[in-house]
Design a protein around this motif. Sequence first.
Motif, mmCIF file in Angstrom:
data_model
loop_
_atom_site.group_PDB
_atom_site.id
_atom_site.type_symbol
_atom_site.label_atom_id
_atom_site.label_comp_id
_atom_site.label_asym_id
_atom_site.label_seq_id
_atom_site.Cartn_x
_atom_site.Cartn_y
_atom_site.Cartn_z
ATOM 1 N N ILE A 107 28.289 -23.395 17.045
ATOM 2 C CA ILE A 107 27.529 -24.203 17.058
ATOM 3 C C ILE A 107 26.766 -23.611 18.690
ATOM 4 O O ILE A 107 26.980 -23.568 19.347
ATOM 5 C CB ILE A 107 27.819 -26.109 17.726
ATOM 6 N N MET A 156 23.097 -24.406 20.994
ATOM 7 C CA MET A 156 22.389 -26.016 21.468
ATOM 8 C C MET A 156 21.757 -25.127 22.359
ATOM 9 O O MET A 156 21.731 -24.258 23.000
ATOM 10 C CB MET A 156 23.315 -27.008 21.751
ATOM 11 N N ILE A 163 20.235 -28.871 17.440
ATOM 12 C CA ILE A 163 21.974 -28.655 17.471
ATOM 13 C C ILE A 163 22.266 -27.627 16.002
ATOM 14 O O ILE A 163 21.293 -28.526 15.222
ATOM 15 C CB ILE A 163 22.838 -29.372 17.787
ATOM 16 N N LYS A 164 22.794 -26.736 15.874
ATOM 17 C CA LYS A 164 22.914 -26.341 14.730
ATOM 18 C C LYS A 164 23.815 -25.118 14.504
ATOM 19 O O LYS A 164 24.972 -24.983 15.538
ATOM 20 C CB LYS A 164 21.354 -25.253 13.901
ATOM 21 N N VAL A 165 24.039 -24.925 13.275
ATOM 22 C CA VAL A 165 25.311 -24.356 13.508
ATOM 23 C C VAL A 165 25.675 -22.500 13.356
ATOM 24 O O VAL A 165 24.745 -22.271 11.911
ATOM 25 C CB VAL A 165 26.512 -24.853 11.816
ATOM 26 N N SER A 224 29.289 -20.963 9.836
ATOM 27 C CA SER A 224 30.047 -22.015 8.859
ATOM 28 C C SER A 224 31.380 -21.438 8.159
ATOM 29 O O SER A 224 31.442 -20.526 7.709
ATOM 30 C CB SER A 224 28.953 -22.331 7.836
ATOM 31 N N ASP A 261 32.132 -28.288 9.657
ATOM 32 C CA ASP A 261 30.867 -28.156 10.358
ATOM 33 C C ASP A 261 29.634 -29.928 10.534
ATOM 34 O O ASP A 261 29.633 -29.383 11.718
ATOM 35 C CB ASP A 261 29.556 -27.629 9.539
ATOM 36 N N ALA A 262 29.667 -30.446 9.792
ATOM 37 C CA ALA A 262 29.562 -31.801 10.265
ATOM 38 C C ALA A 262 30.313 -32.453 11.326
ATOM 39 O O ALA A 262 29.628 -32.935 12.850
ATOM 40 C CB ALA A 262 28.842 -33.273 8.857
ATOM 41 N N ILE A 307 29.374 -31.171 14.798
ATOM 42 C CA ILE A 307 27.507 -31.411 14.678
ATOM 43 C C ILE A 307 27.728 -32.874 15.141
ATOM 44 O O ILE A 307 27.163 -32.932 16.296
ATOM 45 C CB ILE A 307 26.515 -30.956 13.503
ATOM 46 N N ARG A 308 28.786 -33.801 15.288
ATOM 47 C CA ARG A 308 28.945 -35.029 15.063
ATOM 48 C C ARG A 308 29.150 -35.014 16.549
ATOM 49 O O ARG A 308 28.560 -35.928 17.624
ATOM 50 C CB ARG A 308 29.901 -35.797 14.757
ATOM 51 N N VAL A 349 29.356 -32.265 19.231
ATOM 52 C CA VAL A 349 28.497 -32.109 20.118
ATOM 53 C C VAL A 349 27.198 -33.025 20.314
ATOM 54 O O VAL A 349 27.179 -33.397 21.368
ATOM 55 C CB VAL A 349 27.758 -30.733 19.672
ATOM 56 N N GLY A 350 26.583 -33.900 18.973
ATOM 57 C CA GLY A 350 25.410 -34.640 19.322
ATOM 58 C C GLY A 350 25.825 -35.665 20.184
ATOM 59 O O GLY A 350 24.914 -36.250 21.109
#
Length: 605
Positions: free
Chosen positions: A545, A547, A558-560, A563, A569-570, A573-574, A576-577
């Motif tokens: 990830i 960021m 925030i990006k992958v 992958s 991936d989702a 991201i969740r 880290v977010g």
Amino acid sequence: MTPELAYFLKINVAIALFYAFYRLFFYKDTFFHWRRIALLSFFAISLLYPLLNIQGWIKTHEPMVAMADLYATIILPEQTVTPQQEPTMNWQELTILFMKIIYWSGVLFLATRFLLQLGSIIRLHIQCSKSTIQGTRVHLLKKVNGPFSFFRWIFIYPQSHTESEISEIITHEETHARQYHSVDVLISELMCTFCWFNPFIWLMKREVRGNLEYMADHRVLETGHDSKSYQYHLLGLAHHKAAANLSNSFNVLPLKNRIKMMNKRRTKEIGRTKYLMFLPLAVLLMIVSNIEMVARSTEKFAKEVMGQATVQVLPEPEIATIPKLPAKEIQKRTLPQDKKIKETMETHSKSVPDSVVFEVVEEMPDFPGGMKALMEYLSQNIKYPAEAHAKGIQGRVIVSFIVKKDGSISDIKVVRSVDPYLDKEAERVIAAMPAWKPGKQRGQAVNVRFTVPVAFRLTDPEPAKAEEIKQSDLEEVVVVGYGLKEDSTPDAVGIKTGDTEPTFKVVETMPKFPGGTAGLMKYLARSIKYPTIAQKNKEQGRVIIKMVVGKDGSLSDIKVLRSVSPSLDAEAIRVVGNMPKWEPGQQRGQAVAVEYTLPIVFRLQ
């Protein structure tokens, strides 16, 4: 020059060219398995291309024959035949003899060293006691030495390492053993033994050994070992000497390059295509080699013919009687024929078959009204497909077509595809174009291939990727689609959008998670939930990830980067977010925004 010497010199020339080619195109990417195949192919092609005989094909092509004749008359040394004289001291022969002695002495020395190293490994295999550590069969060294492997034999001194270090060593050396890296080492050693005077073979050997270590290091990190602790482990073993240089050593130098490669971003997948570029180089080497052989055979044949011509007695020429004609009669008979030949040549030069398509001509095709009118036409007629718009699909479609002699458009193809909906829309608009002003070559209209790049972008476009930046015949056409704005995530702490503050990649004080690395590991272990879909599909791997940690410690962009699967991936991201605010990075005592990458490993038990 004897055929054996010519073969030997061709091998070394090929090695030098391939090494330069490798450094130019492959040296900095992270396709380690492709690099291994390329390096082994370089050795194989260098040995085989002088033996491939395509002289028959070369002799059937006029340009090749002309090059061979030029080589035979200009490049090859002139041979003269002189009457035999009393034997005198020939310095040239003495020099050649002295060089042969030096060469074979070097080969003997290196071959002896090779056999001694091979013998020392076999001796260690016989003398060392065997044991099983973490499910792997290993040889236990009797004194302190760096760990190494040779084919399926793994040697280690376990008293010098902790449990975690032994796990890293076993993973590293098992990679060498499982992928038969010792074959590459033996091949490079044998090539160095016989081509020791060529500096490029030693450089090639260094690249082979280094790439094998990159592959093993990459495997260690893929299995979930911490990158920093692994790198410190390597530094700690830097002073240990390996028991044999012929083996795959765990702490082979230079460590600096290995650490830099571990921290390097993965190369884009499109970069794999460049590995096909060395094939034309191999074909060119083969053609040049056969041209040289044809030239030598041509020269030999010419000498034989000339030798026969000096011996043979030429017969008396026969005299033929030709009736005399008046000058007017000669003109009457010859002029019509000359005129016919001239007319035929002019007609042939002016006619260009319809099947011929030019890539570049003196006067390129032009859209009615010029490039500005073409841009207006495309921007007015292209409609963003609803299906692609709903899925958030965007990118650059490159369309190729032929502008025919009459200005019509034909043979429309998508050179670079993004999505079927976007591709069809680009083809539809190109096909509906009015007739162009045709291209011209030597004043005549001809068929010309043309390319047009059409970029479909939604609002807030991402920066163009490196592989998408390509030259084309005209400026990029941008089609903008305005999509719905996504809802903000109130549960995520400190996430920003549209942040325009400058970001740093490296600063004096890097950003830090509250509680440091240990706190970050605890947060990830507590927060990550393995997706059920990923468990069913047995999906695992490392999601990387990227960021931006802002001045106030909040996370944005925030990006992958790497992958594994959509579900993993989702989840990454969740998690880290939802992170709390970080301690921001600092540059010259001031808080700044810093780009940060975080690997999250998903591994099934």
